[in-house]
Design a protein around this motif. Structure first.
Motif, mmCIF file in Angstrom:
data_model
loop_
_atom_site.group_PDB
_atom_site.id
_atom_site.type_symbol
_atom_site.label_atom_id
_atom_site.label_comp_id
_atom_site.label_asym_id
_atom_site.label_seq_id
_atom_site.Cartn_x
_atom_site.Cartn_y
_atom_site.Cartn_z
ATOM 1 N N MET B 123 16.778 -23.298 10.371
ATOM 2 C CA MET B 123 16.615 -21.847 10.364
ATOM 3 C C MET B 123 16.057 -21.454 9.001
ATOM 4 S SD MET B 123 20.338 -20.875 11.993
ATOM 5 C CE MET B 123 21.360 -21.764 10.825
ATOM 6 N N GLU B 124 15.153 -20.481 8.989
ATOM 7 C CA GLU B 124 14.608 -20.059 7.702
ATOM 8 C C GLU B 124 14.000 -18.673 7.816
ATOM 9 O OE1 GLU B 124 11.786 -23.185 6.923
ATOM 10 O OE2 GLU B 124 10.220 -22.228 8.096
ATOM 11 N N GLU B 125 13.572 -18.143 6.664
ATOM 12 C CA GLU B 125 12.949 -16.815 6.666
ATOM 13 C C GLU B 125 11.435 -16.960 6.655
ATOM 14 O OE1 GLU B 125 13.809 -14.626 3.071
ATOM 15 O OE2 GLU B 125 13.865 -16.450 1.870
ATOM 16 N N ASP B 126 10.762 -16.017 7.305
ATOM 17 C CA ASP B 126 9.304 -15.987 7.299
ATOM 18 C C ASP B 126 8.831 -15.350 5.983
ATOM 19 O OD1 ASP B 126 6.718 -16.264 8.187
ATOM 20 O OD2 ASP B 126 6.971 -15.099 10.017
ATOM 21 N N ALA B 127 7.552 -15.516 5.665
ATOM 22 C CA ALA B 127 6.968 -14.877 4.479
ATOM 23 C C ALA B 127 6.292 -13.574 4.909
ATOM 24 C CB ALA B 127 5.952 -15.816 3.846
ATOM 25 N N GLY B 128 6.016 -12.713 3.936
ATOM 26 C CA GLY B 128 5.350 -11.446 4.239
ATOM 27 C C GLY B 128 3.849 -11.624 4.404
ATOM 28 N N LYS B 129 3.128 -10.511 4.282
ATOM 29 C CA LYS B 129 1.684 -10.563 4.506
ATOM 30 C C LYS B 129 0.962 -10.167 3.219
ATOM 31 C CE LYS B 129 -0.827 -7.644 7.129
ATOM 32 N NZ LYS B 129 -1.052 -6.776 8.283
ATOM 33 N N LEU B 130 -0.077 -10.927 2.877
ATOM 34 C CA LEU B 130 -0.872 -10.602 1.692
ATOM 35 C C LEU B 130 -2.263 -10.156 2.135
ATOM 36 C CD1 LEU B 130 -0.017 -13.666 -0.590
ATOM 37 C CD2 LEU B 130 1.007 -11.386 -0.620
ATOM 38 N N VAL B 131 -2.738 -9.071 1.535
ATOM 39 C CA VAL B 131 -4.100 -8.611 1.815
ATOM 40 C C VAL B 131 -4.860 -8.657 0.494
ATOM 41 C CG1 VAL B 131 -5.493 -6.702 2.711
ATOM 42 C CG2 VAL B 131 -3.142 -7.003 3.509
ATOM 43 N N HIS B 132 -5.966 -9.388 0.479
ATOM 44 C CA HIS B 132 -6.723 -9.480 -0.769
ATOM 45 C C HIS B 132 -7.761 -8.370 -0.811
ATOM 46 C CE1 HIS B 132 -4.546 -13.066 -1.524
ATOM 47 N NE2 HIS B 132 -4.903 -13.544 -0.349
ATOM 48 N N ASP B 133 -7.669 -7.528 -1.827
ATOM 49 C CA ASP B 133 -8.514 -6.350 -1.923
ATOM 50 C C ASP B 133 -9.668 -6.625 -2.888
ATOM 51 O OD1 ASP B 133 -9.624 -3.892 -2.033
ATOM 52 O OD2 ASP B 133 -7.875 -2.857 -2.878
ATOM 53 N N ASP B 134 -10.865 -6.795 -2.332
ATOM 54 C CA ASP B 134 -12.035 -7.116 -3.150
ATOM 55 C C ASP B 134 -12.415 -5.971 -4.066
ATOM 56 O OD1 ASP B 134 -12.406 -9.676 -2.233
ATOM 57 O OD2 ASP B 134 -13.487 -8.993 -0.444
ATOM 58 N N TRP B 135 -12.200 -4.761 -3.609
ATOM 59 C CA TRP B 135 -12.640 -3.581 -4.358
ATOM 60 C C TRP B 135 -11.939 -3.483 -5.710
ATOM 61 C CZ3 TRP B 135 -16.629 -0.576 -4.184
ATOM 62 C CH2 TRP B 135 -16.600 0.653 -4.829
ATOM 63 N N THR B 136 -10.588 -3.635 -5.677
ATOM 64 C CA THR B 136 -9.841 -3.525 -6.935
ATOM 65 C C THR B 136 -9.542 -4.898 -7.525
ATOM 66 O OG1 THR B 136 -7.775 -3.537 -5.704
ATOM 67 C CG2 THR B 136 -8.693 -1.380 -6.232
ATOM 68 N N ASN B 137 -9.971 -5.960 -6.797
ATOM 69 C CA ASN B 137 -9.688 -7.322 -7.217
ATOM 70 C C ASN B 137 -8.191 -7.563 -7.430
ATOM 71 O OD1 ASN B 137 -10.689 -9.873 -7.594
ATOM 72 N ND2 ASN B 137 -10.726 -9.665 -9.827
ATOM 73 N N THR B 138 -7.387 -7.046 -6.497
ATOM 74 C CA THR B 138 -5.940 -7.257 -6.561
ATOM 75 C C THR B 138 -5.468 -7.767 -5.203
ATOM 76 O OG1 THR B 138 -5.522 -4.989 -5.863
ATOM 77 C CG2 THR B 138 -5.514 -5.396 -8.240
ATOM 78 N N THR B 139 -4.188 -8.095 -5.129
ATOM 79 C CA THR B 139 -3.595 -8.510 -3.859
ATOM 80 C C THR B 139 -2.549 -7.470 -3.467
ATOM 81 O OG1 THR B 139 -4.024 -10.849 -4.244
ATOM 82 C CG2 THR B 139 -2.226 -10.326 -2.744
ATOM 83 N N LEU B 140 -2.599 -7.058 -2.198
ATOM 84 C CA LEU B 140 -1.656 -6.055 -1.699
ATOM 85 C C LEU B 140 -0.586 -6.768 -0.868
ATOM 86 C CD1 LEU B 140 -4.271 -3.394 -0.549
ATOM 87 C CD2 LEU B 140 -3.116 -3.588 -2.761
ATOM 88 N N VAL B 141 0.680 -6.365 -1.053
ATOM 89 C CA VAL B 141 1.777 -7.096 -0.423
ATOM 90 C C VAL B 141 2.524 -6.206 0.567
ATOM 91 C CG1 VAL B 141 3.736 -8.608 -0.878
ATOM 92 C CG2 VAL B 141 2.064 -8.198 -2.681
ATOM 93 N N ASP B 142 2.735 -6.748 1.754
ATOM 94 C CA ASP B 142 3.517 -6.058 2.787
ATOM 95 C C ASP B 142 4.713 -6.954 3.131
ATOM 96 O OD1 ASP B 142 4.533 -4.840 5.025
ATOM 97 O OD2 ASP B 142 2.757 -5.126 6.286
#
Lengths: 93, 478
Positions: B123-142
């Motif tokens: 049993m384990e936990e899933d990971a969240g979702k990462l969105v890579h934002d080219d415009w600001t060159n950052t990563t968005l985390v959900d």
């Protein structure tokens, strides 16, 4: 513990140590390794694995959805947010 | 030289729970970004995990369905992980004492039956979702998916072809859906698969160099990826086209190729250690026996019973055991009406059509078996005509109605009022003298026009055989 192993650990832990720090860590780990080796002298045949130092077990909760926090409350301390996302330095080039 | 392929699978299954594994946030798929989040799953300091009992229930259920030994003291461990989709910088999973170990799954392919050994289920936990934002060159985390409960089913390297892999995955899906562990929908990511593959000369007992393809999420893609990788490995061994290395690869299904993932960190060791924040989970006899008692009959046992005891054909039985929802509905309806063939027909043709129209899967069937049984009784007792029964069934799909009451209210009860039927027949005959003459002149088909008129006038609420006999009688008297 040799320098190659330490370098690998540095990489896995995403650390960049100075030469001085590396020397200190090598000494520290070599000492700890010797201490740990002493444990292998103990006969552990037929000894059940200890799962926890205290003789306690977990409590479980019922599978019920509860919402106690709003997104805004949670993101109050976030350095950066965008459209409800936490915003962090780019990960993958 | 002939080669053989050695494949082991790691299958991640998202569990059918309402809340997350260590906190009470919703475990539902989707939602506004970061709406299913609390300080625990956002990794805030000082938060402590509390185990969701249902996760352990389902972990045990999966273990029992796959003939595993259940570890009655099962513990959680930390696995080092450095991406922000798991904000604790570790994944809470099981390493030293997973919930279930040493199972087997029987599969069947064109080469016959085979047992695939299960190493463990954890049993384990899933990971969240990462969105890579080219415009600001950052990563968005959900973090919505962070800490959604998973089980990972690890097989031994017992599989040797794409066909066997497909048979294994379908068998897992069938068993786990039957036991309501998960909906196992690959397209929504509730079933994902890592394929570990190597190739060696036939008969050799030494394993070749192993590559891993992660997060495969459709059966057809898995088949293509395996075929590609096997060919790549053999080509490398025979022709020296490239040097095989142990690595993680990504499958690009559009291009039909696999690529080495540039980030080699996945080859790191995870430095598992016991999670001091979660105490051991101890499964006592009462808990264990309680879960054991909820296990469903295996699909093939049901299938045999439907054929041998209830007299269904093989096709009908196969269709029903595709889904636990169908089986449950079938058995409830059968208990009410005692007519297995009728129930099977309604489920396999009419209900399936209704589900397709609504773009729902068979597991989403919510029809009450008891009501379906009652509807079938109305039909077999001649109280409701078959076309009208279909209309009632469509309403039953939407609302929880009592079919008898609804039929009464909507005027769907077959009329036994012969006076009314005679009146309708007389009107039909009077309105179409040509059809009467044609029929009497030997054109049997002419009767259908009159029959149709009468049925329409009676709104279908008439036993067709009775109407036909009365109509022939009346026409002949003309």
């Amino acid at each position: 513990m040799d320098i190659a192993t330490l370098k690998r650990l540095e990489k896995l832990n995403q650390l960049a140590l100075t030469e001085e720090q590396e020397k200190a860590f090598l000494e520290f780990f070599s000492k700890k390794e010797k201490e740990a080796e002493a444990l292998s002298e103990i006969d552990t045949e037929n000894v059940e694995r200890m799962v926890h130092v205290m003789p306690i077990m977990t409590v479980v909760r019922e599978d019920k959805e509860i919402k106690n926090f709003t997104r805004d409350e949670l993101q109050q301390s976030a350095p950066e947010t965008t459209d409800g996302y936490w915003q962090v330095p780019r990960l993958v080039e | 030289m002939k080669y053989e392929t050695v494949i082991g699978l790691e299958v991640h299954i998202e569990l059918a729970t309402e809340s997350k594994i260590f906190c009470s946030c919703s475990a539902k798929f989707g939602g506004e970004q970061n709406d299913h989040v609390c300080p625990a799953c956002a990794g805030m300091p000082g938060m402590l995990p509390i185990v969701n009992k249902r996760v352990v229930d389902l972990g045990m259920t999966a273990g029992m369905m796959l003939n595993c030994h259940i570890n009655r003291t099962t513990t959680f461990d930390k696995k080092s992980y450095y991406y922000p989709d798991l904000p604790n910088a570790y994944q809470t999973t099981q390493w030293f004492a997973p919930v279930a170990v040493n199972g087997t799954v029987e599969i069947e392919t064109s080469k016959g039956k085979k047992n695939v050994r299960i190493k463990q289920i954890h049993m384990e936990e899933d990971a969240g979702k990462l969105v890579h934002d080219d415009w600001t060159n950052t990563t968005l985390v959900d973090f919505n998916r962070t800490s959604v409960p998973l089980i990972e089913i690890v097989s031994q390297p017992d599989l040797s072809s794409a066909e066997e892999v497909v048979a294994y995955l379908e068998r897992l899906r069938s068993l786990l859906r039957f036991a309501k562990v998960s909906d196992c929908r690959m397209e929504q990511g509730s079933m994902r698969c890592d394929v570990n593959l190597s190739v060696r000369p036939e008969g050799s007992d030494k394993l070749g160099i192993r590559t891993e393809m992660k997060n495969m999420n459709s059966i057809s893609a898995i088949t293509r990826a395996i075929e590609y990788e096997v060919a790549r490995h053999i080509d490398a061994i025979e022709n020296g086209t490239e040097e095989l290395v142990q690595e993680t690869r990504r499958w690009d299904d559009v291009k039909g190729k696999s690529y080495a993932m540039r980030n080699k960190e996945t080859a790191g060791d995870y430095r598992y250690f016991p999670d001091p924040n979660v105490m051991p989970v101890v499964i006592d006899d009462e808990w264990y026996d309680g879960i054991k008692a909820t296990l469903p009959e295996f699909p093939e046992v049901k299938r045999a019973r439907y054929i041998d005891q209830l007299g269904l054909g093989e096709y009908d039985a196969d269709q029903l055991v595709e889904s636990r929802a169908f089986c449950d509905c079938f058995e409830e309806a059968y208990a009410v009406c005692g007519n297995a063939k009728e129930v099977a027909n309604y489920l396999i043709s009419d209900c399936m059509n209704l589900l397709n129209k609504k773009q729902m899967t068979v597991d989403m069937l919510t029809l009450e078996g008891k009501s379906l049984g009652e509807l079938i009784n109305l039909v077999t007792e001649g109280k409701v005509s078959r076309p009208n029964a279909k209309k009632i069934l469509a309403v039953m799909f939407e609302n929880d109605i009592n079919p008898a009451e609804y039929a009464e209210k909507e005027g769907f009860i077959v009329s036994n009022d012969t006076g009314k039927i005679e009146k309708v027949i007389a009107e039909a005959i009077a309105s179409d003298p040509k059809a009467v003459a044609d029929f009497k002149g030997g054109k049997e088909k002419a009767l259908m026009a009159l029959f149709g008129k009468c049925m329409k006038e009676l709104k279908g609420n008439c036993d067709p055989q009775t109407l036909r006999e009365m109509l022939i009688d009346a026409v002949n008297k003309q």
